[in-house]
Scaffold this motif. Structure first.
Motif, PDB file in Angstrom:
ATOM      1  N   PRO A 160       0.815  -1.219   0.000  1.00 37.43           N
ATOM      2  CA  PRO A 160       0.000   0.000   0.000  1.00 37.43           C
ATOM      3  C   PRO A 160       0.845   1.264   0.000  1.00 37.43           C
ATOM      4  CG  PRO A 160      -0.932  -1.626   1.486  1.00 37.43           C
ATOM      5  CD  PRO A 160       0.395  -2.174   1.039  1.00 37.43           C
ATOM      6  N   ASP A 161       2.015   1.211   0.670  1.00 35.67           N
ATOM      7  CA  ASP A 161       2.957   2.328   0.634  1.00 35.67           C
ATOM      8  C   ASP A 161       4.292   1.821   0.100  1.00 35.67           C
ATOM      9  OD1 ASP A 161       4.583   4.487   0.922  1.00 35.67           O
ATOM     10  OD2 ASP A 161       4.228   4.770   3.076  1.00 35.67           O
ATOM     11  N   PRO A 162       4.525   1.933  -1.219  1.00 38.98           N
ATOM     12  CA  PRO A 162       5.780   1.427  -1.798  1.00 38.98           C
ATOM     13  C   PRO A 162       7.027   2.098  -1.234  1.00 38.98           C
ATOM     14  CG  PRO A 162       4.147   1.837  -3.514  1.00 38.98           C
ATOM     15  CD  PRO A 162       3.617   2.443  -2.256  1.00 38.98           C
ATOM     16  N   ARG A 163       6.874   3.292  -0.625  1.00 42.10           N
ATOM     17  CA  ARG A 163       8.044   3.960  -0.052  1.00 42.10           C
ATOM     18  C   ARG A 163       8.598   3.226   1.157  1.00 42.10           C
ATOM     19  NH1 ARG A 163       6.259  10.375  -0.198  1.00 42.10           N
ATOM     20  NH2 ARG A 163       5.880  10.490  -2.451  1.00 42.10           N
ATOM     21  N   ALA A 164       7.849   2.256   1.655  1.00 45.69           N
ATOM     22  CA  ALA A 164       8.363   1.438   2.760  1.00 45.69           C
ATOM     23  C   ALA A 164       9.463   0.495   2.302  1.00 45.69           C
ATOM     24  CB  ALA A 164       7.223   0.651   3.399  1.00 45.69           C
ATOM     25  N   ALA A 165       9.638   0.364   0.985  1.00 44.29           N
ATOM     26  CA  ALA A 165      10.700  -0.482   0.430  1.00 44.29           C
ATOM     27  C   ALA A 165      11.805   0.412  -0.120  1.00 44.29           C
ATOM     28  CB  ALA A 165      10.144  -1.371  -0.676  1.00 44.29           C
ATOM     29  N   ARG A 166      12.990   0.307   0.442  1.00 40.99           N
ATOM     30  CA  ARG A 166      14.111   1.104  -0.059  1.00 40.99           C
ATOM     31  C   ARG A 166      15.114   0.191  -0.743  1.00 40.99           C
ATOM     32  NH1 ARG A 166      18.924   1.430   2.973  1.00 40.99           N
ATOM     33  NH2 ARG A 166      18.906   0.136   4.853  1.00 40.99           N
ATOM     34  N   VAL A 167      15.718   0.678  -1.810  1.00 41.94           N
ATOM     35  CA  VAL A 167      16.719  -0.087  -2.542  1.00 41.94           C
ATOM     36  C   VAL A 167      18.012  -0.119  -1.740  1.00 41.94           C
ATOM     37  CG1 VAL A 167      18.128  -0.181  -4.630  1.00 41.94           C
ATOM     38  CG2 VAL A 167      15.701   0.431  -4.794  1.00 41.94           C
ATOM     39  N   VAL A 168      18.531  -1.333  -1.510  1.00 40.17           N
ATOM     40  CA  VAL A 168      19.807  -1.474  -0.808  1.00 40.17           C
ATOM     41  C   VAL A 168      20.902  -2.005  -1.723  1.00 40.17           C
ATOM     42  CG1 VAL A 168      18.806  -1.693   1.482  1.00 40.17           C
ATOM     43  CG2 VAL A 168      19.095  -3.741   0.089  1.00 40.17           C
ATOM     44  N   THR A 169      20.516  -2.615  -2.839  1.00 46.09           N
ATOM     45  CA  THR A 169      21.495  -3.114  -3.816  1.00 46.09           C
ATOM     46  C   THR A 169      20.947  -2.913  -5.211  1.00 46.09           C
ATOM     47  OG1 THR A 169      22.246  -4.843  -2.299  1.00 46.09           O
ATOM     48  CG2 THR A 169      22.851  -5.089  -4.609  1.00 46.09           C
ATOM     49  N   GLN A 170      21.783  -2.410  -6.100  1.00 45.44           N
ATOM     50  CA  GLN A 170      21.458  -2.312  -7.525  1.00 45.44           C
ATOM     51  C   GLN A 170      22.742  -2.623  -8.269  1.00 45.44           C
ATOM     52  OE1 GLN A 170      18.411  -1.316  -9.043  1.00 45.44           O
ATOM     53  NE2 GLN A 170      19.296  -1.777 -11.022  1.00 45.44           N
ATOM     54  N   ALA A 171      22.768  -3.732  -9.020  1.00 42.92           N
ATOM     55  CA  ALA A 171      24.041  -4.147  -9.608  1.00 42.92           C
ATOM     56  C   ALA A 171      23.813  -5.075 -10.797  1.00 42.92           C
ATOM     57  CB  ALA A 171      24.897  -4.867  -8.564  1.00 42.92           C
ATOM     58  N   ASP A 172      24.897  -5.243 -11.580  1.00 43.39           N
ATOM     59  CA  ASP A 172      24.884  -6.217 -12.661  1.00 43.39           C
ATOM     60  C   ASP A 172      24.819  -7.620 -12.080  1.00 43.39           C
ATOM     61  OD1 ASP A 172      28.050  -7.262 -12.730  1.00 43.39           O
ATOM     62  OD2 ASP A 172      27.752  -5.249 -11.939  1.00 43.39           O
ATOM     63  N   ARG A 173      24.258  -8.548 -12.856  1.00 47.09           N
ATOM     64  CA  ARG A 173      24.138  -9.931 -12.392  1.00 47.09           C
ATOM     65  C   ARG A 173      24.696 -10.901 -13.437  1.00 47.09           C
ATOM     66  NH1 ARG A 173      23.177 -12.668  -7.603  1.00 47.09           N
ATOM     67  NH2 ARG A 173      21.534 -14.236  -7.771  1.00 47.09           N
ATOM     68  N   LEU A 174      23.913 -11.207 -14.469  1.00 46.72           N
ATOM     69  CA  LEU A 174      24.293 -12.198 -15.466  1.00 46.72           C
ATOM     70  C   LEU A 174      24.980 -11.529 -16.644  1.00 46.72           C
ATOM     71  CD1 LEU A 174      24.013 -15.202 -16.466  1.00 46.72           C
ATOM     72  CD2 LEU A 174      21.940 -14.429 -17.647  1.00 46.72           C
ATOM     73  N   TRP A 175      26.177 -12.010 -16.980  1.00 49.52           N
ATOM     74  CA  TRP A 175      26.922 -11.533 -18.146  1.00 49.52           C
ATOM     75  C   TRP A 175      26.879 -12.608 -19.229  1.00 49.52           C
ATOM     76  CZ3 TRP A 175      30.765  -7.265 -18.201  1.00 49.52           C
ATOM     77  CH2 TRP A 175      30.649  -6.427 -17.085  1.00 49.52           C
ATOM     78  N   LEU A 176      26.690 -12.168 -20.470  1.00 52.61           N
ATOM     79  CA  LEU A 176      26.627 -13.098 -21.586  1.00 52.61           C
ATOM     80  C   LEU A 176      27.673 -12.763 -22.633  1.00 52.61           C
ATOM     81  CD1 LEU A 176      22.785 -13.516 -22.222  1.00 52.61           C
ATOM     82  CD2 LEU A 176      24.318 -15.016 -20.923  1.00 52.61           C
TER      83      LEU A 176
END
Length: 418
Positions: free
Chosen positions: A294-310
């Motif tokens: 109901p309040d998406p602001r309750a979720a904060r991003v703690v990791t944003q990164a590359d994952r799978l390389w092809l």
């Protein structure tokens, strides 16, 4: 003594494992015990294990194994999964990785693998071998009390139907493979899991250097009783000074074959008594979760990164395997310094299929094979690559046209490390 890479023998495998531990800076990087060596050998194709030895001691390691990768549209193609890549600190900058990588990619090309794949421990290393970041991950931390969820609401909701059951590791080993196959058929970026994966991730014969704590497992069953989702999580035991629970649930895996299962499992985890914080684990950047709250602001991003390389090894096979939502014709001039997959190709696509063949026509776009790898799962934009100077546009509007061609309805996601 020559420092040439070669295939590792069974007798040398224990020292190879020690070198892997040294390369990954593990505190317990000694030679593993006989039981662990035997277990690892039983699940390792030694023909795909390379090592470099100096005075009888392993100083560089490299391994690959057979894998299937889901591309856009649900087709699964053969890939060469690269792992356990290390060079001991005393032997860096001698070209050892270059030679091991060249040998492995040449073998993968000869086998008919469409891609090589890996999870990069460090970002700058693998672009020079033709790998591009094809799928990214995001992790959120949810402040449950602020999320606005009704703690009295039933989980699953009446709209979703079905039910949630707690199960054990033995149940997961029975139910998980079929569920994962269904997930792989709908989510591009997913890679195959063999029997050993399910064993290791449910506590069976865990290697000595890994600490195992039994998690909680919960499955979602649809109204007709079919298992459509699975979540694996652990909780800490943290209480505040005023005798209030402040526990964190850490999700290590959540896979779902239907949106109803995904919604219900997230609501379940966020409704567990005493849990005030949820760490989601590594999800696709466009995961449903924040907007389920109901309040998406309750979720904060703690990791944003590359994952799978092809790394593309077969351009026509890679581009013909996936689906497209539009009709177009593009000439791609693909540069590959290793000589494995370069050339000029005419790509013709439509919602009914695709054709990719060598051509002598003038190129619309020129790009390195690494940039093509980043584009294949629809998670990168040709327009952005052109703006970055990583793609050359020879026909006005070709990058924008390619942007529409390669785009996928959802972001790519690879749930696994390998």
């Amino acid at each position: 003594m020559s420092l040439d890479p070669r295939i590792v023998s069974a007798a040398e495998f224990p020292d190879w494992l020690r070198a892997v531990g040294t390369g990954f800076v593990r505190a317990s990087a000694g030679v593993p015990g006989e039981e662990e060596v035997a277990l690892r050998l039983a699940h390792t194709d030694l023909d795909r294990v390379q090592g470099v030895f100096d005075a009888g001691r392993c100083v560089a390691t490299f391994r690959s194994f057979a894998q299937e990768l889901t591309v856009v549209g649900g087709a699964r193609v053969p890939a060469d999964a690269v792992t356990a890549v290390t060079v001991t600190p005393t032997h860096r900058r001698r070209g050892l990785l270059n030679r091991m990588m060249a040998a492995d990619l040449a073998s993968a090309k000869e086998r008919g693998d469409v891609f090589a794949s890996l999870i990069a421990a460090e970002y700058p290393i693998y672009g020079r071998y033709g790998f591009g970041p094809a799928a990214w991950i995001t992790e959120w931390e949810i402040d449950v009390p602020r999320a606005g969820l009704d703690p009295r609401a039933p989980v699953p909701s009446e709209a979703d139907g079905g039910r949630i059951e707690l199960v054990d590791g033995a149940d997961v080993r029975k139910l998980g493979p079929e569920l994962h196959g269904r997930v792989a058929a709908r989510q591009h970026g997913v890679v195959s899991r063999d029997e050993r994966w399910w064993q290791r991730n449910t506590g069976v014969d865990v290697p000595e250097h890994e600490t195992w704590s039994e998690p909680f497992y919960a499955v979602y069953r649809s109204p007709d009783g079919e298992v459509d989702g699975l979540v694996v999580y652990r909780a800490d035991d943290h209480w505040g000074d005023r005798k209030q629970p402040l526990e964190t649930a850490k999700v290590s895996s959540l896979i779902a074959a239907t949106p109803a299962a995904e919604r219900s499992l997230w609501r379940f985890v966020c409704s567990i008594d005493w849990i005030t914080t949820v760490r989601t684990g590594y999800r696709a950047p466009d995961d449903l979760l924040p907007l389920l709250l109901p309040d998406p602001r309750a979720a904060r991003v703690v990791t944003q990164a590359d994952r799978l390389w092809l790394r593309v090894l077969d351009v026509p096979a890679a581009l013909e395997a996936r689906t497209y939502t539009t009709g177009s014709a593009l000439v791609l001039d693909v540069h590959d310094a290793a000589g494995l997959a370069g050339g000029r190709f005419l790509l013709e696509v439509s919602p009914s299929g695709a054709s990719c063949v060598p051509t002598a026509r003038n190129a619309d776009l020129t790009l390195d094979v690494a940039e093509l790898g980043a584009l294949c799962l629809g998670d990168e934009s040709p327009v952005r690559l052109a703006a970055l100077g990583r793609l050359d546009e020879h026909r006005a509007g070709a990058a924008a046209e390619a942007d529409v061609v390669f785009r996928a309805p959802r972001r790519a996601w690879c749930p696994d490390v390998f």
